[in-house]
Design a protein around this motif. Structure first.
Motif, PDB file in Angstrom:
ATOM      1  N   VAL A 176       0.858  -1.186   0.000  1.00  0.00           N
ATOM      2  CA  VAL A 176       0.000   0.000   0.000  1.00  0.00           C
ATOM      3  C   VAL A 176       0.896   1.238   0.000  1.00  0.00           C
ATOM      4  N   VAL A 177       1.055   1.794  -1.199  1.00  0.00           N
ATOM      5  CA  VAL A 177       1.945   2.945  -1.385  1.00  0.00           C
ATOM      6  C   VAL A 177       1.081   4.200  -1.524  1.00  0.00           C
ATOM      7  N   GLY A 178       1.411   5.221  -0.761  1.00  0.00           N
ATOM      8  CA  GLY A 178       0.570   6.426  -0.725  1.00  0.00           C
ATOM      9  C   GLY A 178       0.716   7.326  -1.936  1.00  0.00           C
ATOM     10  N   THR A 179       0.338   6.807  -3.107  1.00  0.00           N
ATOM     11  CA  THR A 179       0.411   7.587  -4.350  1.00  0.00           C
ATOM     12  C   THR A 179      -1.000   7.998  -4.782  1.00  0.00           C
ATOM     13  N   ASP A 180      -1.062   8.731  -5.915  1.00  0.00           N
ATOM     14  CA  ASP A 180      -2.369   9.121  -6.481  1.00  0.00           C
ATOM     15  C   ASP A 180      -3.246   7.899  -6.733  1.00  0.00           C
ATOM     16  N   LYS A 228      -7.528   1.362   6.721  1.00  0.00           N
ATOM     17  CA  LYS A 228      -7.781  -0.047   7.043  1.00  0.00           C
ATOM     18  C   LYS A 228      -6.671  -0.928   6.465  1.00  0.00           C
ATOM     19  N   PHE A 229      -6.329  -0.682   5.214  1.00  0.00           N
ATOM     20  CA  PHE A 229      -5.263  -1.462   4.576  1.00  0.00           C
ATOM     21  C   PHE A 229      -3.927  -1.212   5.285  1.00  0.00           C
ATOM     22  N   VAL A 230      -3.629   0.068   5.572  1.00  0.00           N
ATOM     23  CA  VAL A 230      -2.358   0.397   6.238  1.00  0.00           C
ATOM     24  C   VAL A 230      -2.316  -0.241   7.627  1.00  0.00           C
ATOM     25  N   GLY A 263       3.755  -1.312  10.366  1.00  0.00           N
ATOM     26  CA  GLY A 263       3.031  -0.226  11.010  1.00  0.00           C
ATOM     27  C   GLY A 263       2.990   1.105  10.300  1.00  0.00           C
ATOM     28  N   ARG A 264       3.305   1.128   9.009  1.00  0.00           N
ATOM     29  CA  ARG A 264       3.185   2.396   8.277  1.00  0.00           C
ATOM     30  C   ARG A 264       2.950   2.098   6.808  1.00  0.00           C
ATOM     31  N   ALA A 265       2.401   3.117   6.116  1.00  0.00           N
ATOM     32  CA  ALA A 265       2.215   2.996   4.669  1.00  0.00           C
ATOM     33  C   ALA A 265       3.578   2.981   3.992  1.00  0.00           C
ATOM     34  N   GLN A 266       3.583   2.436   2.790  1.00  0.00           N
ATOM     35  CA  GLN A 266       4.828   2.324   2.019  1.00  0.00           C
ATOM     36  C   GLN A 266       5.055   3.611   1.229  1.00  0.00           C
ATOM     37  N   THR A 267       6.314   3.937   0.989  1.00  0.00           N
ATOM     38  CA  THR A 267       6.642   5.099   0.160  1.00  0.00           C
ATOM     39  C   THR A 267       7.219   4.609  -1.171  1.00  0.00           C
ATOM     40  N   PRO A 268       7.175   5.480  -2.200  1.00  0.00           N
ATOM     41  CA  PRO A 268       7.825   5.114  -3.457  1.00  0.00           C
ATOM     42  C   PRO A 268       9.299   4.753  -3.250  1.00  0.00           C
TER      43      PRO A 268
END
Ligand code: NAP
Length: 258
Positions: A186-190, A213-215, A221-226
């Motif tokens: 789950v990467v926090g992109t557009d 919920k996915f994160v 324990g955190r969202a993924q980054t690019p």
């Protein structure tokens, strides 16, 4: 590490592709940046040049086989070679299996599967013509290892990417070409902004709720980054992965276990 290798990245104008391009530039590679539209890749090209590497921006729709071959040829012509091709461009679609339309399915497969296949073909043809032991790296997903609710069609495209990755790895191994895939979580992109918005529309969830919920299911324990994804692609693009082919490795902070 600096070297004189050259990489092409599709979908490089934003999100994960832009992160991969910046990371590979940091690793010392020159970059051909491919995207549907110019503004994003022009901006990333400026960042690559600021990092001291060469960059060309090439607009192309990856679902168009001729355009993908032309982009690979343009990269070789303008940068003088090509060693790594990252087939990253992709689109998402949200909806129950019952409601997927033929048009939605065709477009998803055209970009996510056809686009990767044309990229594999064009890269391998170019590597073989120049005797390069190149690396092909494809975007799959956690959804390429598990079919997710409301993401059935998207998941099917990402399973298909794994199939082509495995078959191409076997077919091109004798030419010294490796083919692998990366499977982010789950990467926090557009893309996730849009997925979350569609879940909200279709299920009545609040905006932001599905993403959270996915994160919340991620062990680390955190969202993924690019940048998290790009670090793995850097490994796949570099010499440390020379003995690896046909794999679709999960890089998701602990979400899907295979
Ligand atoms: P994104 O933020 O939506 O960016 C996608 C990029 O691909 C954009 O630059 C877009 O160009 C480009 N693109 C879309 N269709 C194209 C086409 N037909 N031809 C050329 N370029 C095209 O997506 P992302 O989150 O960075 O995702 C990148 C890849 O990782 C995708 O394959 C995705 O499925 C995969 N992935 C993402 C996640 C995630 O959580 N985000 C997780 C697992 C896998 P425009 O800007 O011109 O539209």
């Amino acid at each position: 590490m600096t070297d004189s290798r050259i990489a092409l990245v599709t979908g490089a104008g934003r999100g994960i592709g832009a992160g991969i391009a910046r990371r590979l530039a940091g690793d010392g590679l020159d970059l051909a940046l491919v995207d549907l539209t110019a503004p994003g890749i022009d901006a990333v090209a400026a960042q690559v040049r600021a990092a001291g590497r060469r960059a060309v921006a090439i607009t192309a729709d990856v679902s168009d086989r001729g355009a993908v071959f032309a982009a690979v040829d343009a990269a070789v012509a303008e940068l003088g070679g090509l060693d790594v091709v990252v087939n990253n461009a992709g689109i998402a679609q949200v909806g129950p299996v019952a409601d997927v339309t033929p048009e939605e399915l065709r477009r998803l497969f055209a970009v996510n599967v056809d686009g990767v296949l044309w990229g594999i073909q064009a890269a391998a043809a170019s590597f073989q013509a120049r005797g390069v032991r190149g690396k092909i790296i494809n975007a799959s997903s956690i959804a390429g290892h598990e079919g997710f609710e409301m993401l059935g069609a998207y998941s099917a495209t990402k399973f298909a990417v794994r199939a082509f990755t495995q078959a191409a790895a076997k077919e091109y191994a004798s030419a010294g070409i490796t083919v692998n895939a990366y499977c982010p979580g789950v990467v926090g992109t557009d893309m996730w902004v849009e997925i979350d918005r569609r879940f909200a529309e279709l299920t009545g969830a609040a905006v932001g709720e599905t993403y959270e919920k996915f994160v919340g299911g991620i062990a680390l324990g955190r969202a993924q980054t690019p940048e998290d994804v790009a670090a793995y692609v850097s490994y796949l693009a570099g010499p440390d992965s020379d003995y690896m082919t046909g794999q679709a490795g999960l890089i998701d902070g602990g979400l899907v276990y295979r």
